[in-house]
Scaffold this active site. Structure first.
Site, short mmCIF file in Angstrom:
data_model
loop_
_atom_site.label_atom_id
_atom_site.label_comp_id
_atom_site.label_asym_id
_atom_site.label_seq_id
_atom_site.Cartn_x
_atom_site.Cartn_y
_atom_site.Cartn_z
N SER A 33 18.90 21.43 -7.91
CA SER A 33 18.81 20.02 -8.31
C SER A 33 18.57 19.07 -7.14
O SER A 33 17.54 18.40 -7.08
CB SER A 33 20.10 19.64 -9.05
OG SER A 33 20.11 18.29 -9.41
N ASP A 35 18.02 19.80 -4.09
CA ASP A 35 16.90 20.30 -3.29
C ASP A 35 15.59 19.70 -3.78
O ASP A 35 14.76 19.27 -2.98
CB ASP A 35 16.82 21.82 -3.38
CG ASP A 35 17.94 22.53 -2.67
OD1 ASP A 35 17.70 23.17 -1.64
OD2 ASP A 35 19.08 22.46 -3.17
N ASP A 167 29.23 23.59 0.63
CA ASP A 167 30.04 24.59 -0.06
C ASP A 167 31.38 24.89 0.61
O ASP A 167 32.41 24.91 -0.05
CB ASP A 167 29.26 25.89 -0.21
CG ASP A 167 27.94 25.71 -0.93
OD1 ASP A 167 27.53 24.56 -1.16
OD2 ASP A 167 27.30 26.72 -1.27
N TYR A 349 27.71 27.90 8.13
CA TYR A 349 27.36 27.04 7.00
C TYR A 349 27.78 25.59 7.24
O TYR A 349 27.28 24.96 8.16
CB TYR A 349 27.97 27.66 5.74
CG TYR A 349 27.05 27.66 4.53
CD1 TYR A 349 25.72 28.05 4.65
CD2 TYR A 349 27.51 27.28 3.28
CE1 TYR A 349 24.88 28.05 3.54
CE2 TYR A 349 26.68 27.29 2.17
CZ TYR A 349 25.37 27.66 2.31
OH TYR A 349 24.54 27.66 1.21
N TRP A 350 28.69 25.02 6.45
CA TRP A 350 29.04 23.61 6.56
C TRP A 350 30.29 23.37 7.41
O TRP A 350 30.94 22.33 7.28
CB TRP A 350 29.24 23.01 5.16
CG TRP A 350 27.94 22.89 4.43
CD1 TRP A 350 27.43 23.75 3.50
CD2 TRP A 350 26.96 21.85 4.58
NE1 TRP A 350 26.20 23.32 3.06
CE2 TRP A 350 25.89 22.15 3.71
CE3 TRP A 350 26.89 20.70 5.36
CZ2 TRP A 350 24.76 21.34 3.60
CZ3 TRP A 350 25.77 19.89 5.25
CH2 TRP A 350 24.73 20.22 4.37
N GLU A 393 17.11 26.99 7.69
CA GLU A 393 18.03 26.30 6.78
C GLU A 393 18.91 25.32 7.55
O GLU A 393 19.12 24.19 7.13
CB GLU A 393 18.87 27.35 6.06
CG GLU A 393 19.60 26.87 4.83
CD GLU A 393 20.27 28.01 4.08
OE1 GLU A 393 20.94 27.71 3.07
OE2 GLU A 393 20.15 29.19 4.49
#
Length: 426
Positions: A33, A35, A167, A349-350, A393
């Protein structure tokens, strides 16, 4: 920078699937979505018509209650991604669209993208009545957030870490640690076929993620599970909602509707964000709706309210962005988490790496606040990171080493968008 446009074009056209763009072939084989909204912002420089189609496609997967789903499974079958079609089985849930989707949502950046895509080719947009199609769907989407996800503070809550778009943010640590439940079945990790384990959330986190998703699904995704164990107000999610209301106001004016309700809504959400201000951290933070506790972490999510005009804490956030916690201009792009925190991890990641979508949001805020030199430096930093590493990414903020998967669509799209802005200013 001149090499960026053809390279980004190859990524975006290579990831195009006829009516939408996948985030990356292999790891992310469906339509996501937020993205798609970010992708459309870059795609408009290559094909405004295709950018409109990108947004038309995600909007056409809207549920009857107004939600825009996190993932749309256009193939209608399982193809290795988890959790996929058979996990969600959305066709069995009342109010779901004809296409198979997840039941969760993602941050509401769609109206921002719709307005920007229109502005890239107003004549084509008017000819296809793009705004007239998008506007009522966006109004329903925002109504869903207000009526189905609204909290007593006037903000919207997320009910899964995936809904925040960030996430495994430290924001969720205390809640996930306190959960005794985990998913009882196998925990497939197809993501590890495309990215290294130390760059991704852990198996323990995935067990909790799948438990929360399954519980939400089994309650027919109706948002009425009062005891649901994960309910948070996230600053970036709500800042994007407020900013999107401002975009809806501009869209309303263009099609002859009343813009004032959207401006009033943006002001209301912006004022409610004050509930998430942590004075001791000089940053906005997430709040656990169940306990009322603010989560004591500086993250890029807490910087995102810079996108809102008349923000009362602008100077504090700019100082934070430039200072030792995020070191704007000294490290790669904008770290996702406080560089000085014990929970910082440069690879995972985050929890530390720098992402291109959040860097784009910060660059937009800097441009709008007149910090042009810093915005252009950040934009060039994005271009270099994208071109040097085949559009990764995300990046290690210290070494600029690529992390996650490659040939990532929003990396290409957003680096392209900012490179066009720099070019237009010269």
């Amino acid at each position: 920078m001149n090499a960026l446009a053809p390279a980004a074009s190859r990524i975006l056209f290579g990831n195009w699937r006829g009516s939408y763009t996948v985030p990356a072939g292999g790891l992310y084989p469906h339509q996501w979505s937020w993205d798609s909204a970010f992708i459309a912002i870059g795609l408009r420089h290559l094909s405004p018509r295709r950018a409109q189609q990108e947004l038309d496609t995600i909007l056409s997967a809207q549920w009857d209650d107004g939600r825009l789903p996190q993932i749309v499974f256009h193939s209608g079958r399982d193809d290795g991604y988890s959790p996929g079609v058979s996990f969600w089985n959305s066709s069995s849930i009342p109010g779901s669209p004809p296409v198979q989707t997840s039941g969760l949502v993602q941050p509401p950046n769609h109206a921002i993208a719709v307005l920007m895509v229109h502005e890239s080719d107003p004549r084509e947009s008017r000819r296809r009545r793009f705004l007239e199609r998008a506007y009522p769907r966006l109004v329903l989407w925002h109504r869903y957030l207000r009526e189905r996800r609204g909290t007593g503070s006037g903000l919207a809550r997320v009910v899964h870490p995936w809904e925040s778009g960030m996430d495994n943010s430290p924001y969720w640590d205390a809640c996930l640690r306190g959960m005794t439940q985990t998913y009882e079945g196998d925990i497939p990790r197809p993501d590890l076929l495309h990215a290294e384990a130390e760059h991704r959330p852990s198996n323990g986190e995935y067990g909790k993620y799948l438990y929360l998703a399954a519980r939400y699904r089994d309650h027919h995704c109706d948002d009425a599970d009062a005891d649901f164990p994960f309910q948070f107000e996230d600053p970036a999610f709500n800042a994007l909602w407020a900013r999107s209301e401002l975009s809806l106001a501009a869209i309303a004016e263009l099609i002859g509707a009343d813009p004032e309700p959207h401006r009033a809504e943006a002001r209301r959400i912006g004022a409610s964000l004050g509930e998430l201000w942590a004075a001791e951290l000089r940053c906005y933070v997430a709040r656990d709706v169940r306990t009322g506790e603010l989560q004591p972490y500086r993250t890029v999510s807490g910087l995102t309210p810079l996108l809102l005009p008349h923000l009362p804490h602008t100077d504090e956030l700019l100082d934070l962005l430039r200072g030792p916690h995020f070191r704007l201009g000294e490290v790669a792009m904008v770290p996702s988490h406080d560089l000085t925190a014990p929970t910082f991890d440069s690879a995972r990641y985050w929890r530390g790496p720098s992402w291109f979508n959040t860097a784009w949001l910060i660059a937009e805020a800097l441009y709008e606040r007149g910090c042009t030199a810093e915005a252009e430096q950040l934009s060039r930093n994005m271009d270099d990171g994208a071109l040097d590493h085949d559009f990764p990414e995300y990046l290690d903020p210290y070494s600029s080493a690529p992390r996650g998967t490659r040939r990532f669509s929003w990396t290409a799209a957003l680096a392209l968008d900012l490179s066009q802005k720099i070019g237009a200013s010269r």
